[in-house]
Enzyme design. Structure first.
Site, PDB file in Angstrom:
ATOM      1  N   ARG A   1       0.989  -1.475   0.118  1.00  0.00           N
ATOM      2  CA  ARG A   1      -0.258  -0.255   0.097  1.00  0.00           C
ATOM      3  C   ARG A   1       0.911   1.321  -0.391  1.00  0.00           C
ATOM      4  NH1 ARG A   1      -0.002   1.840   5.339  1.00  0.00           N
ATOM      5  NH2 ARG A   1       0.018  -0.379   6.890  1.00  0.00           N
TER       6      ARG A   1
ATOM      7  N   HIS B   1      -2.111   3.225   6.498  1.00  0.00           N
ATOM      8  CA  HIS B   1      -2.905   2.329   6.757  1.00  0.00           C
ATOM      9  C   HIS B   1      -4.815   2.588   6.576  1.00  0.00           C
ATOM     10  CE1 HIS B   1      -5.583  -0.684   8.474  1.00  0.00           C
ATOM     11  NE2 HIS B   1      -6.120   0.347  10.002  1.00  0.00           N
TER      12      HIS B   1
ATOM     13  N   TYR C   1       6.709   5.269  10.428  1.00  0.00           N
ATOM     14  CA  TYR C   1       7.271   3.516  10.871  1.00  0.00           C
ATOM     15  C   TYR C   1       7.830   2.813   9.583  1.00  0.00           C
ATOM     16  CZ  TYR C   1       2.258   2.812   8.421  1.00  0.00           C
ATOM     17  OH  TYR C   1       1.256   3.019   8.447  1.00  0.00           O
TER      18      TYR C   1
END
Lengths: 368, 327
Positions: A259, A263, A272
């Site tokens: 992706r 999220h 992250y």
């Protein structure tokens, strides 16, 4: 030989990153191929606009799909009319192909329950938010077809890599293996479950290999290669409905992909993961890859690409306008669907609610 | 109607058998429900009668059982999954709360779940840890579910058939303490007992005692004993705790002005609290005494050496009734 009969580590590929054919091109007509491209473009543009609407405060939290168009469209376009789809919450593109209008996807993320109201004849379950919980439903739906002898129907179920850590993944696949149900379990392995990488979900080398433990077929496919995704999904659906002698019906497909964004609009992926990693995966973008192939094989040219661009922009703009023009849901709808018939207590609460609304007006309830 | 003399667990089996004969869409699934006939024998003989496709021995997986039943029910079958003990329902709790209760609402009625989740529940049978709890309020608190708890063989069959025919999901909790405690007349034919209607087991004028499930028996015994002391109590067996028959509760209370609620679930947040609130809301001016709750304690259900101290006994119920009457 079926594309499913291979080692789980042996990833199925048709197009390489440059759109060059490196595998067996599936037998699809030109129109469907262009349609695949159009819908991937549509999903990407929709996604970009949806994130923007959220940033402008015109929509609630939204889970973006960019990067996953190849997996979503490549698989969904392989379904037959009678097949069913059980999505997670990110399959806006796949759901669109199954017949859910974009306007409804927008409405759902704008907080309208109406977004979940599937039009009659649309073989689609509502998005499932609790992770992996939809997998047993898909098994149960497929099982019901088998019990009733409806052999022309299979169920595809989507979930992410994080879902494979949940008990429901195990229970759903285990039941499917034991009862040999007509199911295709499609893992969108996009590398990250919010901020936790795939390596923290499982020590298995691949997710596809988990199928072995359930006695079902597992196959890994390049999820950013729509033609490869189409091939394996088509084969898995066919097998679910018409298994050869000694062949099992269910299949676990691991579509390896990425992706590009967050999220959901509520997290910041730069916290992250590294830019290098994102850039590396962006080079595998499914859209230019398919476009190159289609151009080089004479199925697309500048003119048709422009026409597609104009068409998708119009369609997304129309959907946004339609969703934003939708009046606020009728408040009493809250009481309409909990039970087939309101229970006495729900009826009493409904009457109290209406009486209070009469007394204090809607402004007595609304925060804005 | 020809009748048979059955225990509650036999009435469960008879209800399943009767409805499976009438409706091909009904199927039973769960752990050990097939050849073994269920650990309590609630599905005995059904597998011989209906075969593998309608009486399904599943893997040992509660979430899988409920989750797949949800998928089947969404597609129009009428699955009746069994949880072997209610104490093992928690792995399926997410499926029950996140999906079973909400599917109709989430899809605005496009998908309904005509399923019945059966489970033996409650204490008093000297069972191991995790086999005796009374957690019915977990489900009663959840909109979209109906929660039924029978106390007689006749009601068991009639309520179970109603539950299977209900378009909404029903949690059907069977008090295992009284699975085989006594027999009662049960018609062989199909019949229904309506969900959401309480039964007045004994009429009385001094105090209303509200109860359900296994506690109905000690309550009736206590009330009989108190007749000698001149106390004329009314006993209401609620039979369905969601939706609750408020009308019968309020009507009975208005007649007596005093109430005792008896249940084996922990006191705090139990149905007694709900009934007390209903009385406050709808019959405050009829109230002669505080509502007395005779309930399980707010402690983990003890191992069986102490369970008699935990469960409401006849003496505890008598004491509660006296307290309400003598206030």
């Amino acid at each position: 030989m079926s594309v499913l009969q291979r080692d789980p580590q042996d990833q199925v590929r048709v197009l390489d990153e440059n759109g060059t054919v490196v595998g067996e091109v599936p037998d699809i007509d030109d129109e469907t191929l262009v349609d695949m491209y159009r819908n991937m473009r549509l999903a990407r543009h929709f996604d970009t606009r949806a994130v923007s609407l959220q940033r402008q405060g015109r929509m609630g939290t939204y889970p973006p799909l960019s990067g996953q168009e190849g997996a979503q469209i490549g698989s969904a376009i392989a379904l037959d009319e009678d097949d069913w789809m059980v999505p997670s919450y990110r399959e806006h593109g796949a759901a669109l192909l199954r017949g859910l209008p974009l306007k409804q996807t927008l409405l759902y993320w704008m907080g309208h329950e109406k977004g979940n109201q599937m039009p009659e004849g649309v073989n689609l379950f509502p998005p499932a938010v609790p992770i992996a919980s939809q997998i047993p439903h898909a098994t149960g739906a497929g099982w019901s077809f088998k019990l009733r002898g409806e052999e022309n129907k299979a169920v595809i179920c989507y979930f992410g890599d994080g879902a494979t850590s949940e008990g429901d993944f195990h229970e759903g696949l285990n039941f499917a293996g034991v009862f040999d149900t007509p199911n295709v379990f499609f893992c969108n392995n996009n590398q990250w479950a919010i901020s936790v990488p795939r390596e923290r979900q499982t020590a298995s080398e691949t997710i596809a290999q988990k199928a072995t433990a359930y006695g079902i077929d597992g196959v890994q496919v390049d999820g950013m290669d729509p033609l490869a995704v189409y091939s394996v999904t088509k084969a898995a659906l066919e097998k679910a409905k018409n298994p050869a002698e000694g062949e099992g019906r269910p299949t676990l497909i691991e579509a390896v992909q990425y992706r590009f964004g967050a999220h959901t609009t509520a997290d910041d992926p730069t916290v992250y993961r590294d830019d290098d990693e994102v850039e590396k995966w962006k080079a595998k973008d499914p859209i230019p890859r398919l476009e190159t192939f289609l151009r080089e094989t004479g199925r697309l040219d500048d003119e048709s690409v422009e026409a597609i661009e104009a068409d998708i922009k119009q369609r997304v703009a129309d959907a946004i306008e339609a969703a934003e023009s939708e009046p606020r849901p009728e408040p009493s709808e809250m009481f309409d669907y909990a039970y087939a018939e309101r229970t006495p207590e729900v009826q009493a609460q409904y009457e109290e609610f209406e009486a209070l609304r009469e007394k204090v007006g809607d402004e007595g309830f609304l925060r804005e | 109607m020809s009748a048979q003399n059955l225990t509650i667990v036999q009435a469960v089996r008879d209800g399943l058998y009767t409805e499976m004969n009438l409706d091909d869409e009904v199927l039973v699934m769960g752990e050990d429900v097939g050849k073994n006939g269920g650990v309590f024998r609630a599905t005995e003989g059904l597998w011989d009668e209906f075969g593998d496709d309608r009486v399904i021995d599943t893997p040992l997986a509660e979430s899988g059982i409920v989750g797949t039943a949800i998928g089947m029910a969404a597609m129009g079958l009428k699955p009746v999954p069994e949880m072997q003990f209610s104490g093992f329902m928690y792995p399926a709790y997410d499926q029950i709360i996140s999906h079973m209760s909400r599917f109709r609402t989430r899809t605005r009625g496009r998908y309904t779940l005509p399923m019945v989740l059966r489970a033996p529940y409650g204490g008093g049978i000297r069972a191991p840890e995790s086999h005796s709890e009374s957690k019915e309020m977990f489900y009663a608190h959840e909109a979209g579910l109906k929660v039924v708890i029978p106390s007689t063989p006749y009601d068991t069959k009639g309520l179970l058939i109603s539950a299977i025919r209900d378009p909404d999901p029903v949690i059907f909790l069977e008090p295992k303490l009284i699975y085989r405690a006594f027999r009662g007349e049960v018609p062989e034919e199909d019949y229904t007992v309506p969900i959401g209607e309480a039964a007045v087991r004994k009429e009385g004028t001094d105090v209303s005692v509200f109860t359900y499930g296994a506690m109905t028996r000690p309550t009736l015994e206590a009330v009989e004993n108190l007749e000698e002391e001149g106390i004329d109590a009314e006993v209401v067996d609620l039979r369905t705790i969601s939706p609750l028959d408020r009308d019968t509760v309020v009507e009975s209370f208005k007649k007596t002005g005093r109430a005792v609620v008896v249940h084996e679930a922990p006191k705090t947040g139990g149905l007694g609290a709900e009934i007390t609130s209903i009385i406050q809301e709808e019959a405050l001016l009829y109230q002669e005494a505080p509502v007395k709750r005779v309930a399980g304690y707010d402690v983990p259900y003890p191992l069986y050496a102490l369970e008699d101290y935990y469960l409401p006994s006849v003496a505890r119920v008598e004491d509660g009734i006296r307290e309400a009457v003598n206030f």
